[in-house]
Design a protein around this motif. Structure first.
Motif, PDB file in Angstrom:
ATOM      1  N   GLY A   1       4.241  38.649 -30.172  1.00 56.25           N
ATOM      2  CA  GLY A   1       4.643  39.275 -29.328  1.00 56.25           C
ATOM      3  C   GLY A   1       4.936  38.341 -27.903  1.00 56.25           C
ATOM      4  O   GLY A   1       5.979  38.929 -27.023  1.00 56.25           O
TER       5      GLY A   1
ATOM      6  N   ALA B   1       1.824  44.313 -22.249  1.00 53.91           N
ATOM      7  CA  ALA B   1       0.373  44.060 -22.993  1.00 53.91           C
ATOM      8  C   ALA B   1      -0.557  43.929 -22.132  1.00 53.91           C
ATOM      9  O   ALA B   1      -0.296  43.128 -20.771  1.00 53.91           O
ATOM     10  CB  ALA B   1       0.574  42.653 -23.803  1.00 53.91           C
TER      11      ALA B   1
ATOM     12  N   VAL C   1       7.832  43.502 -24.831  1.00 53.83           N
ATOM     13  CA  VAL C   1       6.466  44.034 -24.948  1.00 53.83           C
ATOM     14  C   VAL C   1       5.877  44.169 -23.449  1.00 53.83           C
ATOM     15  O   VAL C   1       5.959  43.420 -22.709  1.00 53.83           O
ATOM     16  CB  VAL C   1       5.646  42.894 -25.789  1.00 53.83           C
ATOM     17  CG1 VAL C   1       4.148  43.261 -25.993  1.00 53.83           C
ATOM     18  CG2 VAL C   1       6.441  42.697 -27.081  1.00 53.83           C
TER      19      VAL C   1
ATOM     20  N   LEU D   1       7.218  47.665 -27.176  1.00 60.27           N
ATOM     21  CA  LEU D   1       5.900  47.527 -27.629  1.00 60.27           C
ATOM     22  C   LEU D   1       4.645  47.630 -26.586  1.00 60.27           C
ATOM     23  O   LEU D   1       4.839  46.937 -25.774  1.00 60.27           O
ATOM     24  CB  LEU D   1       5.808  46.364 -28.622  1.00 60.27           C
ATOM     25  CG  LEU D   1       4.387  46.581 -29.637  1.00 60.27           C
ATOM     26  CD1 LEU D   1       4.481  47.513 -30.601  1.00 60.27           C
ATOM     27  CD2 LEU D   1       4.031  45.098 -30.122  1.00 60.27           C
TER      28      LEU D   1
ATOM     29  N   VAL E   1       0.871  47.002 -26.203  1.00 57.38           N
ATOM     30  CA  VAL E   1      -0.030  46.626 -26.645  1.00 57.38           C
ATOM     31  C   VAL E   1      -1.683  46.634 -25.838  1.00 57.38           C
ATOM     32  O   VAL E   1      -1.511  46.429 -24.715  1.00 57.38           O
ATOM     33  CB  VAL E   1      -0.118  45.037 -27.062  1.00 57.38           C
ATOM     34  CG1 VAL E   1      -1.384  44.319 -27.983  1.00 57.38           C
ATOM     35  CG2 VAL E   1       1.262  44.554 -27.587  1.00 57.38           C
TER      36      VAL E   1
ATOM     37  N   TYR F   1       0.486  49.880 -30.067  1.00 56.67           N
ATOM     38  CA  TYR F   1      -0.258  48.999 -30.811  1.00 56.67           C
ATOM     39  C   TYR F   1      -1.375  48.622 -30.279  1.00 56.67           C
ATOM     40  O   TYR F   1      -1.861  47.834 -29.440  1.00 56.67           O
ATOM     41  CB  TYR F   1       0.811  47.735 -31.039  1.00 56.67           C
ATOM     42  CG  TYR F   1       0.004  46.594 -31.723  1.00 56.67           C
ATOM     43  CD1 TYR F   1      -0.054  46.749 -33.342  1.00 56.67           C
ATOM     44  CD2 TYR F   1      -0.952  45.537 -31.411  1.00 56.67           C
ATOM     45  CE1 TYR F   1      -0.514  45.873 -34.122  1.00 56.67           C
ATOM     46  CE2 TYR F   1      -1.425  44.492 -32.305  1.00 56.67           C
ATOM     47  CZ  TYR F   1      -1.232  44.774 -33.627  1.00 56.67           C
ATOM     48  OH  TYR F   1      -1.906  43.766 -34.400  1.00 56.67           O
TER      49      TYR F   1
ATOM     50  N   LEU G   1       8.182  39.598 -21.981  1.00 57.58           N
ATOM     51  CA  LEU G   1       6.815  40.107 -21.920  1.00 57.58           C
ATOM     52  C   LEU G   1       6.523  40.552 -20.516  1.00 57.58           C
ATOM     53  O   LEU G   1       6.646  39.727 -19.541  1.00 57.58           O
ATOM     54  CB  LEU G   1       6.189  39.234 -22.449  1.00 57.58           C
ATOM     55  CG  LEU G   1       4.407  39.084 -22.418  1.00 57.58           C
ATOM     56  CD1 LEU G   1       4.056  40.581 -23.155  1.00 57.58           C
ATOM     57  CD2 LEU G   1       3.706  38.064 -22.892  1.00 57.58           C
TER      58      LEU G   1
ATOM     59  N   LEU H   1      -1.522  39.027 -29.109  1.00 54.83           N
ATOM     60  CA  LEU H   1       0.043  38.729 -28.674  1.00 54.83           C
ATOM     61  C   LEU H   1       0.415  37.650 -29.540  1.00 54.83           C
ATOM     62  O   LEU H   1       1.437  37.647 -30.337  1.00 54.83           O
ATOM     63  CB  LEU H   1       0.429  38.396 -27.536  1.00 54.83           C
ATOM     64  CG  LEU H   1       0.184  39.458 -26.414  1.00 54.83           C
ATOM     65  CD1 LEU H   1       0.375  38.987 -25.020  1.00 54.83           C
ATOM     66  CD2 LEU H   1       1.441  40.629 -26.879  1.00 54.83           C
TER      67      LEU H   1
END
Length: 342
Positions: free
Chosen positions: A141, A128, A126, A71, A73, A103, A146, A136
């Protein structure tokens, strides 16, 4: 990131749904058809969603590539910068057989579908932006492997951080303007509580303080042309010596500042030098073309994905910041005649 005993477990889901842990495993692994009823599967999914349960990928020691989905973000899809980040991340992901789900944080574009809303949603990790960090927690997330982009390495939520060398970019801007002879500065700062913008403000103040006779004022604005126009016009029209150089946190802020200067009858760069940061297409569309710092968004996304692959494989990601480059165009020049009242 570990959450200790506060994180719901598969046992909690099983108790809430009135089923065995084995049934929970089958349903959340999408292997339930023909083994449990559709009604039971529905109860498990509902219980998992209500409890906020997500399988702990690290604890279960899943091998790399089990879902082959990550993902990304981002704050919002409002500039081509984050499109470039996505392009770079997706390119590296594709080379390793991964897909990237984008996202956008709801802050910028309104409500977005929660990719964690379905218990069947399975992700390896993830990536981000720190500007979207608030999202998050909302989408849980931060409980997955991460990698944070544009984030303070000392206080990051993630297992790794990937940064552009924003500090050096601001240093290049300051040295360019100082070499032209500017001493009266206005910083048009993004009104966003984010590490990357705090770095810009600190570095600019530090660099200018090293040269005697410099003055620095700050005006804050949302990252929009309208907000920048209003903030820059108010700051430039304020009593006292007018700044000869306007340093903007973002190219979009610089475009708003152009409008403010024209409203006040100021010529760029004769009366006011303006710099941006990003090198968006906008920087070459305005007249005169904008002196700005080029950020390689695609390389940023590529290295973000490479860092996540390293985390998933148990390797140490590279720690070096991504170089940035000052691009000098027509919006900067030596200061002209001193304005009245200086």
């Amino acid at each position: 990131m570990a959450r200790g005993s506060t994180r719901p477990t598969s046992r909690d889901v099983a108790q809430a749904a009135g089923v065995s842990q084995a049934a929970v495993s089958l349903v959340l692994g999408d292997k339930w058809r023909g083994r449990v009823s559709e009604a039971t599967a529905g109860r498990v999914r509902e219980a998992a969603q209500e409890l906020g349960y997500r399988p702990n990928l690290a604890a279960r020691n899943l091998r790399l590539g089990r879902t082959r989905t990550v993902l990304l973000v981002v704050p919002a899809l409002t500039t081509e910068f984050f499109a470039g980040v996505y392009t770079g991340a997706a390119r590296v992901a594709a080379e390793h057989g991964f897909g990237v789900v984008l996202y956008p944080s709801p802050e910028g574009i309104g409500p977005a579908r929660d990719p964690f809303g379905s218990a069947r949603a399975a992700l390896d990790g993830v990536i981000a932006s720190s500007m979207a960090a608030d999202a998050l927690t909302a989408i849980r997330g931060d409980q997955l492997p991460l990698v944070m982009l544009d984030s303070d390495p000392e206080g990051s939520l993630g297992a790794a951080t990937v940064n552009l060398d924003i500090r050096d970019g601001v240093r290049q801007v300051a040295e360019h303007l100082l070499a032209l002879g500017h001493r009266h500065f206005l910083h048009l700062a993004a009104d966003i509580p984010s590490w990357t913008f705090e770095v810009r403000a600190r570095e600019l103040a530090t660099r200018l303080s090293e040269v005697p006779g410099t003055r620095l004022r700050t005006a804050r604005a949302p990252i929009s042309m309208e907000g920048a126009l209003e903030a820059a016009e108010t700051a430039l029209a304020a009593p006292g010596p007018r700044p000869t150089a306007l340093v903007c946190d973002d190219d979009k802020l610089a475009a708003g500042a152009y409008k403010a200067a024209r409203r006040l009858g100021l010529r760029i760069p004769d009366d006011l030098s303006v710099t941006g940061l990003d090198d968006l297409a906008l920087a070459r569309a305005i007249d005169p073309e904008l002196t700005t710092v080029r950020l390689n968004a695609e390389l940023f996304g590529e290295q973000g994905m490479q860092a996540l692959l390293a985390v998933l494989e148990g390797r140490t990601p590279p720690q070096d910041d991504i170089p940035v480059q000052l691009v000098v165009r027509g919006s900067t020049a030596p200061p002209g005649a001193q304005p009245m009242g200086s």
